[in-house]
Design a protein around this motif. Structure first.
Motif, PDB file in Angstrom:
ATOM      1  N   THR A 105       0.835  -1.209   0.000  1.00 11.20           N
ATOM      2  CA  THR A 105       0.000   0.000   0.000  1.00 11.20           C
ATOM      3  C   THR A 105       0.865   1.253   0.000  1.00 11.20           C
ATOM      4  O   THR A 105       0.551   2.242  -0.668  1.00 11.20           O
ATOM      5  N   GLY A 106       1.967   1.212   0.729  1.00  5.77           N
ATOM      6  CA  GLY A 106       2.879   2.345   0.734  1.00  5.77           C
ATOM      7  C   GLY A 106       3.533   2.585  -0.623  1.00  5.77           C
ATOM      8  O   GLY A 106       3.935   3.714  -0.938  1.00  5.77           O
ATOM      9  N   LEU A 107       3.617   1.535  -1.433  1.00  2.00           N
ATOM     10  CA  LEU A 107       4.235   1.647  -2.757  1.00  2.00           C
ATOM     11  C   LEU A 107       3.221   1.905  -3.861  1.00  2.00           C
ATOM     12  O   LEU A 107       3.607   2.053  -5.031  1.00  2.00           O
ATOM     13  N   ALA A 108       1.942   1.970  -3.500  1.00  2.42           N
ATOM     14  CA  ALA A 108       0.881   2.121  -4.514  1.00  2.42           C
ATOM     15  C   ALA A 108       1.074   3.358  -5.394  1.00  2.42           C
ATOM     16  O   ALA A 108       0.921   3.263  -6.624  1.00  2.42           O
ATOM     17  N   PRO A 109       1.393   4.540  -4.842  1.00  2.31           N
ATOM     18  CA  PRO A 109       1.587   5.706  -5.719  1.00  2.31           C
ATOM     19  C   PRO A 109       2.693   5.491  -6.757  1.00  2.31           C
ATOM     20  O   PRO A 109       2.559   5.900  -7.914  1.00  2.31           O
ATOM     21  N   LEU A 110       3.793   4.855  -6.349  1.00  2.00           N
ATOM     22  CA  LEU A 110       4.885   4.570  -7.272  1.00  2.00           C
ATOM     23  C   LEU A 110       4.434   3.598  -8.355  1.00  2.00           C
ATOM     24  O   LEU A 110       4.755   3.776  -9.547  1.00  2.00           O
ATOM     25  N   ILE A 111       3.694   2.575  -7.970  1.00  2.00           N
ATOM     26  CA  ILE A 111       3.202   1.598  -8.946  1.00  2.00           C
ATOM     27  C   ILE A 111       2.301   2.265  -9.971  1.00  2.00           C
ATOM     28  O   ILE A 111       2.407   2.014 -11.185  1.00  2.00           O
ATOM     29  N   MET A 112       1.415   3.130  -9.521  1.00  2.00           N
ATOM     30  CA  MET A 112       0.503   3.798 -10.446  1.00  2.00           C
ATOM     31  C   MET A 112       1.265   4.721 -11.396  1.00  2.00           C
ATOM     32  O   MET A 112       0.970   4.769 -12.591  1.00  2.00           O
TER      33      MET A 112
END
Length: 457
Positions: A105-112
């Motif tokens: 969840t903490g990496l979600a912005p990077l993934i998007m």
């Protein structure tokens, strides 16, 4: 336009409720565990092959591959024409079970950010815990470790990856090759090229992980198929990262790709990104490395040919004689299966079309490398007649000619053009190198096209 939500499940026991971000979304559920408790859709195939040589990746690496598979399902089975308002930009949410949902969840912005850049769509990602009955997806190996590779190398069956593997083996390395495929054409070339390397380097230990990752046509909707496949390198990188993580230590994944294709500079103003996909663009590769670091994977991506043209790669190959003999057995064409629609039955065997962007760059590279090209093309010669730019046979030829004409009239524009496909902010000291490989790559194709005529019919 239709919003889509892909919900990953881990078998029939995975019934955790999902709250879509939009009430009007089209929900598709995909179980990545089959009825026998085996990881499906090709991921289990890769895990089994790793286990057979005594390797087992971390659960974070497996979750990365699971994410990549879900992306592949969405990317290949949600139609841009049917489901995007502008016939290109889709809106897709992914809901996936993972080993450590807080980490993901903490990496979600990077993934998007990474996915939006790679595919040109609008992505959302949501993570939840795995069900208690499936705490582990990577079962420990039951055999002693027999694979001790020095690195991992992407192996697509194309000319660039073949050169990359040759150069590594000639230097005394023992790369573990990683491939994925869906169609039989790709599989055939990967298998042949892998076996050719083993014959040429008999003293080397060459392991080859091959996974058939793909989804039925109707997994999302009845016969909904998308052929742009902009997200395929996320799967390639994820499988390689999972493999490198299983190898352990400070692992390097070699990404053999010529600099012209990597940069993806558009050939004309109306075709942003039309040169190729963004599969190895520096911005995308930097974001994927950032994601791997966030997941705790000690893996780095390395493209040793980032500042070489394909022709320079061919000419500088450590074993040009072997490459020249076997180049015809590599596959560079973007759509080799299109030959099945040829009017002449003799021409219906899958082969290079000879006129798409990858084929033109390939033809130019072989001309630079050794001159004689015995690859079979649908269009054997570009000089035999005037190519119709209203048809596929002349479309990309004319685009290259226009790009070369603009560059000749204003050479300084190259310094600006290289930034059009995406940011190069991760490598500020390399801007002159990117500019040089862009110019050299275009000029290489220009030498191939000397005397070629292309115009509307």
């Amino acid at each position: 336009m239709r919003h889509h939500s892909i919900v990953g499940r881990l078998g029939t026991a995975d019934t955790a409720p999902i709250t879509p971000t939009r009430a009007d979304t089209h929900v598709t559920e995909i179980s990545f565990i089959d009825g026998f408790g085996h990881v499906g859709y090709g991921l289990g195939q890769a895990l089994d092959q790793l286990r057979d040589v005594g390797l087992s990746p971390s659960e974070a690496a497996v979750d990365l591959a699971l994410l990549a598979a879900a992306i592949t399902a969405a990317d290949t089975r949600i139609s841009r024409d049917a489901d995007a308002q502008d016939a290109w930009t889709r809106e897709i949410d992914l809901h996936l079970p993972v080993h450590d949902p807080a980490l993901w969840t903490g990496l979600a912005p990077l993934i998007m950010t990474t996915l939006n850049f790679l595919t040109g769509d609008h992505w959302g990602v949501r993570f939840r815990p795995r069900i208690a009955s499936v705490p582990v997806l990577a079962a420990p190996p039951t055999k002693l470790r027999t694979a001790t590779p020095s690195s991992v190398c992407l192996f697509s069956g194309g000319l660039d990856s073949f050169i990359g593997a040759i150069d590594l083996l000639a230097a005394g390395e023992s790369p573990l090759l990683v491939s994925h495929y869906w169609d039989g054409i790709t599989s055939k070339h990967q298998t042949y090229c892998g076996e050719a390397l083993k014959r040429r380097f008999p003293s080397a230990t060459i392991h080859h992980i091959r996974a058939r990752v793909g989804f039925p046509n109707d997994v999302v909707d009845d016969f909904s198929v998308e052929n742009t496949l902009r997200g395929r390198s996320f799967l390639f990188f994820a499988l390689a990262a999972m493999t490198a993580d299983a190898v352990g230590g400070q692992a390097v994944v070699h990404v053999p790709e010529n600099g012209l294709i990597s940069l993806n500079v558009p050939l004309d103003p109306l075709r942003l990104g039309a040169l190729s996909t963004r599969t190895t663009h520096p911005f995308y590769m930097a974001r994927f490395e950032e994601l791997m670091r966030g997941l705790g994977l000690n893996v780095t991506l390395h493209n040793p040919y980032a500042f070489q043209t394909k022709g320079q790669m061919a000419k500088g190959c450590a074993d040009v004689g072997f490459l020249q003999r076997e180049a015809k057995n590599t596959m560079s064409c973007s759509s080799p299966a299109k030959a099945r629609w040829a009017l002449n039955e003799a021409d219906r065997q899958p082969k290079h079309c000879g006129h798409c962007v990858p084929c033109l760059i390939r033809r130019a590279a072989i001309k630079e490398g050794w001159g004689t090209d015995d690859t079979e093309y649908q269009i054997p010669s570009l000089h035999g007649r005037v190519l119709d730019t209203n048809r596929a046979e002349g479309e990309h030829v004319r685009s290259f000619q226009l790009a070369l004409s603009r560059l000749a009239k204003k050479p300084a524009r190259a310094a600006f053009d290289i930034h059009r496909p995406g940011p190069l902010t991760d490598h500020p000291s390399k801007l002159t190198d990117y500019e040089a490989v862009y110019i050299a790559g275009l000029q290489e194709v220009g030498r191939l096209l000397q005397g070629v005529q292309a115009k509307p019919s």
